[in-house]
Design an enzyme around this catalytic site. Structure first.
Site, PDB file in Angstrom:
ATOM      1  N   GLU A 113       7.289   1.850  -1.180  1.00  0.00           N
ATOM      2  CA  GLU A 113       7.555   2.668  -2.364  1.00  0.00           C
ATOM      3  C   GLU A 113       6.715   3.945  -2.392  1.00  0.00           C
ATOM      4  O   GLU A 113       7.192   4.993  -2.826  1.00  0.00           O
ATOM      5  CB  GLU A 113       7.281   1.858  -3.638  1.00  0.00           C
ATOM      6  N   SER A 114       5.464   3.874  -1.960  1.00  0.00           N
ATOM      7  CA  SER A 114       4.571   5.021  -2.166  1.00  0.00           C
ATOM      8  C   SER A 114       3.728   5.397  -0.956  1.00  0.00           C
ATOM      9  O   SER A 114       2.978   6.369  -1.020  1.00  0.00           O
ATOM     10  CB  SER A 114       3.622   4.732  -3.331  1.00  0.00           C
TER      11      SER A 114
END
Length: 258
Positions: A113-114
């Site tokens: 996700e990041s």
């Protein structure tokens, strides 16, 4: 004249071969063929974004992440990587203990996700390490009404419109919220059994539970993992399919049928 046309045709063919080879070499070797094809159809620039293009840390998140006596003075505060991996591992372990999810699974979601960057904010308003949205934060906290944690009470008592990015940037709160949300989704689909419940939870985490219901679980012909894979390949966006693939692979949950 025929000789000239033949020579021109040979040159054009050679150029076409070079272009094709160039495109094939540009793909990362670890991506499976079906993902390469799907990404090519939908646009490489839109689907494969390098982590370096993510926004830099804002003053608000720098203040959050560097506050306290345990802050590492050697960390660069002009970068999104302003949290040590040791601290991040502690947060992930806490979330795993709190939710019952596997540590490797949570770590894989954070990475996917990041890329371990706590200040990432997407164009859709998803925030932080696990790309938590305000609506998911409120929904998750509301389901944890009996939870004694201060952070859960804080979000449960607030309206979605009152939550801003800074509220979700704290790494510990973000990972706890994201992990509890994922655990709730996995429980929602538990009747399908494993590994289908996990696949559906990851799809819903990335694509949204509403989309998963409308396009996947409402289909009367979905009875096993092969059916689920077939539906995902035809109805889910490339981003969601790639998300599931990467999380499973990075969490060492990759299956023969994946």
């Amino acid at each position: 004249m025929r000789v000239l046309l033949s020579a021109a045709w040979s040159v054009a063919s050679l150029v076409a071969v070079v272009v094709v080879v160039h495109h094939n070499e540009a793909w990362p070797a670890h991506l499976p063929a079906q993902i390469k094809g799907a990404a090519w159809e939908q646009g490489v620039d839109e689907q494969l974004q390098d982590a370096a293009s993510m926004p830099q840390a804002t003053p608000a998140v720098i203040e959050i992440l560097t506050a306290g006596d345990d802050a590492d003075p050697a960390l660069r505060v002009d970068s999104n990587r302003v949290i040590s991996m040791q601290r991040l591992e502690e947060i992930i372990a806490e979330a795993a203990e709190s939710t019952g999810l596997d540590i490797d699974l949570i770590r894989a979601v954070v990475r996917t996700e990041s890329d371990f960057r706590p200040s990432v904010v997407s164009s859709a308003g998803a925030v932080g390490l696990m790309q938590v949205r305000p609506v998911a934060a409120v929904d998750t906290a509301s389901r944890m009404s009996g939870h004694k944690s201060e952070w859960a009470k804080r979000f449960a008592e607030r309206d979605i419109a009152d939550i801003n990015h800074e509220d979700l940037l704290d790494p510990q709160v973000n990972v706890l919220l994201g992990s509890h949300y994922l655990a709730h989704l996995r429980e929602r689909y538990s009747s399908y059994g494993e590994p289908m419940a996990l696949w559906l939870a990851l799809a819903a985490y990335n694509w949204g539970p509403g989309n998963v219901y409308r396009h996947i679980t409402s289909n009367p012909h979905m009875n096993n993992l092969n059916d689920l894979r077939w539906l995902l390949n035809r109805r889910a966006p490339y981003e969601t399919r790639a998300f599931i693939h990467r999380v499973l692979e990075r969490s060492n949950m990759r299956l023969e049928t994946a």
